[in-house]
Motif scaffolding. Structure first.
Motif, mmCIF file in Angstrom:
data_model
loop_
_atom_site.group_PDB
_atom_site.id
_atom_site.type_symbol
_atom_site.label_atom_id
_atom_site.label_comp_id
_atom_site.label_asym_id
_atom_site.label_seq_id
_atom_site.Cartn_x
_atom_site.Cartn_y
_atom_site.Cartn_z
ATOM 1 N N ILE A 1 0.835 -1.201 0.000
ATOM 2 C CA ILE A 1 0.000 0.000 0.000
ATOM 3 C C ILE A 1 0.873 1.255 0.000
ATOM 4 C CG2 ILE A 1 -1.642 1.348 1.378
ATOM 5 C CD1 ILE A 1 -2.901 -1.353 2.203
ATOM 6 N N VAL A 2 1.920 1.272 0.797
ATOM 7 C CA VAL A 2 2.820 2.424 0.851
ATOM 8 C C VAL A 2 3.485 2.637 -0.502
ATOM 9 C CG1 VAL A 2 4.959 3.305 1.880
ATOM 10 C CG2 VAL A 2 3.211 2.274 3.342
ATOM 11 N N VAL A 3 3.923 1.573 -1.140
ATOM 12 C CA VAL A 3 4.553 1.685 -2.460
ATOM 13 C C VAL A 3 3.559 2.241 -3.477
ATOM 14 C CG1 VAL A 3 5.523 0.363 -4.384
ATOM 15 C CG2 VAL A 3 6.300 -0.080 -2.055
ATOM 16 N N LEU A 4 2.324 1.774 -3.454
ATOM 17 C CA LEU A 4 1.308 2.264 -4.389
ATOM 18 C C LEU A 4 1.019 3.752 -4.170
ATOM 19 C CD1 LEU A 4 -1.201 -0.732 -4.504
ATOM 20 C CD2 LEU A 4 0.413 -0.016 -6.265
ATOM 21 N N ILE A 5 0.975 4.175 -2.931
ATOM 22 C CA ILE A 5 0.744 5.587 -2.633
ATOM 23 C C ILE A 5 1.901 6.429 -3.151
ATOM 24 C CG2 ILE A 5 0.610 7.279 -0.757
ATOM 25 C CD1 ILE A 5 -1.068 5.181 0.782
ATOM 26 N N LEU A 6 3.124 5.982 -2.938
ATOM 27 C CA LEU A 6 4.288 6.729 -3.411
ATOM 28 C C LEU A 6 4.326 6.806 -4.926
ATOM 29 C CD1 LEU A 6 7.054 5.471 -0.962
ATOM 30 C CD2 LEU A 6 5.915 7.699 -0.985
ATOM 31 N N VAL A 7 3.996 5.723 -5.602
ATOM 32 C CA VAL A 7 3.976 5.723 -7.068
ATOM 33 C C VAL A 7 2.885 6.657 -7.563
ATOM 34 C CG1 VAL A 7 3.497 4.306 -9.103
ATOM 35 C CG2 VAL A 7 5.010 3.444 -7.322
ATOM 36 N N GLY A 8 1.719 6.639 -6.932
ATOM 37 C CA GLY A 8 0.626 7.522 -7.316
ATOM 38 C C GLY A 8 0.980 8.983 -7.142
ATOM 39 N N CYS A 9 1.648 9.331 -6.084
ATOM 40 C CA CYS A 9 2.044 10.715 -5.843
ATOM 41 C C CYS A 9 3.144 11.147 -6.802
ATOM 42 C CB CYS A 9 2.533 10.893 -4.409
ATOM 43 S SG CYS A 9 1.214 10.719 -3.198
ATOM 44 N N ALA A 10 4.018 10.241 -7.162
ATOM 45 C CA ALA A 10 5.124 10.575 -8.048
ATOM 46 C C ALA A 10 4.658 10.823 -9.469
ATOM 47 C CB ALA A 10 6.168 9.458 -8.029
ATOM 48 N N SER A 11 3.488 10.297 -9.852
ATOM 49 C CA SER A 11 3.037 10.435 -11.229
ATOM 50 C C SER A 11 2.379 11.789 -11.508
ATOM 51 C CB SER A 11 2.060 9.311 -11.575
ATOM 52 O OG SER A 11 0.874 9.462 -10.824
ATOM 53 N N LYS A 12 2.134 12.611 -10.489
ATOM 54 C CA LYS A 12 1.539 13.924 -10.714
ATOM 55 C C LYS A 12 2.531 14.804 -11.459
ATOM 56 C CE LYS A 12 -1.839 14.084 -7.136
ATOM 57 N NZ LYS A 12 -2.634 14.956 -6.337
ATOM 58 N N GLU A 13 2.011 15.470 -12.492
ATOM 59 C CA GLU A 13 2.865 16.300 -13.312
ATOM 60 C C GLU A 13 2.931 17.709 -12.743
ATOM 61 O OE1 GLU A 13 2.373 15.038 -17.686
ATOM 62 O OE2 GLU A 13 0.414 14.943 -16.745
ATOM 63 N N THR A 14 4.115 18.266 -12.755
ATOM 64 C CA THR A 14 4.278 19.636 -12.311
ATOM 65 C C THR A 14 4.522 20.502 -13.545
ATOM 66 O OG1 THR A 14 6.640 19.308 -11.970
ATOM 67 C CG2 THR A 14 5.202 19.005 -10.063
ATOM 68 N N LEU A 15 3.978 21.690 -13.527
ATOM 69 C CA LEU A 15 4.137 22.611 -14.645
ATOM 70 C C LEU A 15 5.304 23.545 -14.368
ATOM 71 C CD1 LEU A 15 0.372 23.472 -15.179
ATOM 72 C CD2 LEU A 15 1.751 21.824 -16.441
ATOM 73 N N GLN A 16 6.089 23.790 -15.390
ATOM 74 C CA GLN A 16 7.225 24.703 -15.274
ATOM 75 C C GLN A 16 6.708 26.131 -15.143
ATOM 76 O OE1 GLN A 16 10.519 23.484 -15.360
ATOM 77 N NE2 GLN A 16 9.399 21.574 -15.239
ATOM 78 N N THR A 17 7.328 26.916 -14.291
ATOM 79 C CA THR A 17 6.918 28.305 -14.127
ATOM 80 C C THR A 17 7.585 29.206 -15.162
ATOM 81 O OG1 THR A 17 8.659 28.631 -12.484
ATOM 82 C CG2 THR A 17 6.457 28.068 -11.659
ATOM 83 N N GLN A 18 8.711 28.750 -15.709
ATOM 84 C CA GLN A 18 9.398 29.492 -16.760
ATOM 85 C C GLN A 18 9.837 28.520 -17.842
ATOM 86 O OE1 GLN A 18 12.613 31.656 -14.814
ATOM 87 N NE2 GLN A 18 11.500 33.545 -15.248
ATOM 88 N N PHE A 19 9.709 28.953 -19.095
ATOM 89 C CA PHE A 19 10.206 28.132 -20.199
ATOM 90 C C PHE A 19 11.711 28.395 -20.312
ATOM 91 C CE2 PHE A 19 10.819 26.855 -24.619
ATOM 92 C CZ PHE A 19 10.162 25.637 -24.595
ATOM 93 N N PRO A 20 12.505 27.352 -20.608
ATOM 94 C CA PRO A 20 13.964 27.514 -20.616
ATOM 95 C C PRO A 20 14.505 28.476 -21.676
ATOM 96 C CG PRO A 20 13.329 25.236 -21.082
ATOM 97 C CD PRO A 20 12.094 25.984 -20.818
ATOM 98 N N ASN A 21 13.696 28.799 -22.691
ATOM 99 C CA ASN A 21 14.109 29.725 -23.736
ATOM 100 C C ASN A 21 13.117 30.899 -23.712
ATOM 101 O OD1 ASN A 21 15.894 30.294 -25.932
ATOM 102 N ND2 ASN A 21 14.259 29.773 -27.360
ATOM 103 N N PRO A 22 13.582 32.145 -23.753
ATOM 104 C CA PRO A 22 12.654 33.276 -23.649
ATOM 105 C C PRO A 22 11.616 33.282 -24.783
ATOM 106 C CG PRO A 22 14.936 34.030 -23.590
ATOM 107 C CD PRO A 22 14.967 32.569 -23.869
ATOM 108 N N ILE A 23 10.351 33.479 -24.408
ATOM 109 C CA ILE A 23 9.257 33.512 -25.376
ATOM 110 C C ILE A 23 8.928 34.969 -25.675
ATOM 111 C CG2 ILE A 23 6.821 32.955 -25.739
ATOM 112 C CD1 ILE A 23 7.278 30.476 -23.966
#
Length: 139
Positions: free
Chosen positions: A7-29
Motif C-alpha cells: 500500500i505504501v509503495v502504491l501511494i508513493l507511485v501515485g504521488c510521483a506520477s503527478k505532473e508539475t508545470l514549469q513556471t518558466q520556459f527555458p528559452n525566452p518567449i
C-alpha cells in the motif's frame, strides 16, 4: 506486514506520477497567440532566440484538444487544431454522416485562455503553462 508495504509503495507511485508545470520556459518567449481560420485553430509560439538543440517541442493542449507542434523556423512553432466539419441541414436525413461528439479525457484542467506545452529537455518530459492566451485576427 507485506500488505502495508504494498500500500505504501502504491501511494508513493501515485504521488510521483503527478505532473508539475514549469513556471518558466527555458528559452525566452517573445509572443504567443492563436488565430481561427475556418475550422482550424492555429496556435503560434515565437521565441526571442533560436530554440536550443536539447529542447524538443512535442504537443500542445488547448481547449480540450491536443495537437503536435511543428517548427516553422528555429524561432517559431505552430500547433494546428482541426474541428471536424458538420453537415447542418433543415432535413435531418442530410446530417446522417455527422459523428457524435466524444469528449476527450482531460489531462490538464484548463480554462479557455490557457494552454500547456509538452516538451523534452535533456531527456525529461516537461510541461509549461501559457495563461491569458490572446486571439489575433487574420486581418
Amino acid at each position: 506486514m507485506k500488505s502495508y508495504s504494498i500500500i505504501v509503495v502504491l501511494i508513493l507511485v501515485g504521488c510521483a506520477s503527478k505532473e508539475t508545470l514549469q513556471t518558466q520556459f527555458p528559452n525566452p518567449i517573445a509572443d504567443y497567440f492563436y488565430k481561427v481560420e475556418g475550422n482550424q485553430t492555429h496556435f503560434l509560439i515565437e521565441f526571442q532566440q533560436p530554440l536550443p538543440e536539447d529542447i524538443k517541442l512535442k504537443k500542445l493542449y488547448f481547449r480540450n484538444q491536443t495537437a503536435a507542434i511543428k517548427m516553422i523556423s528555429r524561432q517559431k512553432a505552430e500547433a494546428v487544431f482541426i474541428k471536424p466539419d458538420l453537415i447542418l441541414d433543415v432535413n435531418p436525413e442530410n446530417e446522417y454522416g455527422n459523428q457524435p461528439p466524444i469528449p476527450p479525457k482531460q489531462r490538464f484542467q484548463l480554462n479557455s485562455t490557457e494552454a500547456v506545452l509538452e516538451f523534452i529537455q535533456k531527456g525529461k518530459i516537461k510541461h509549461y503553462k501559457f495563461t491569458n492566451v490572446p486571439e489575433k485576427s487574420n486581418k
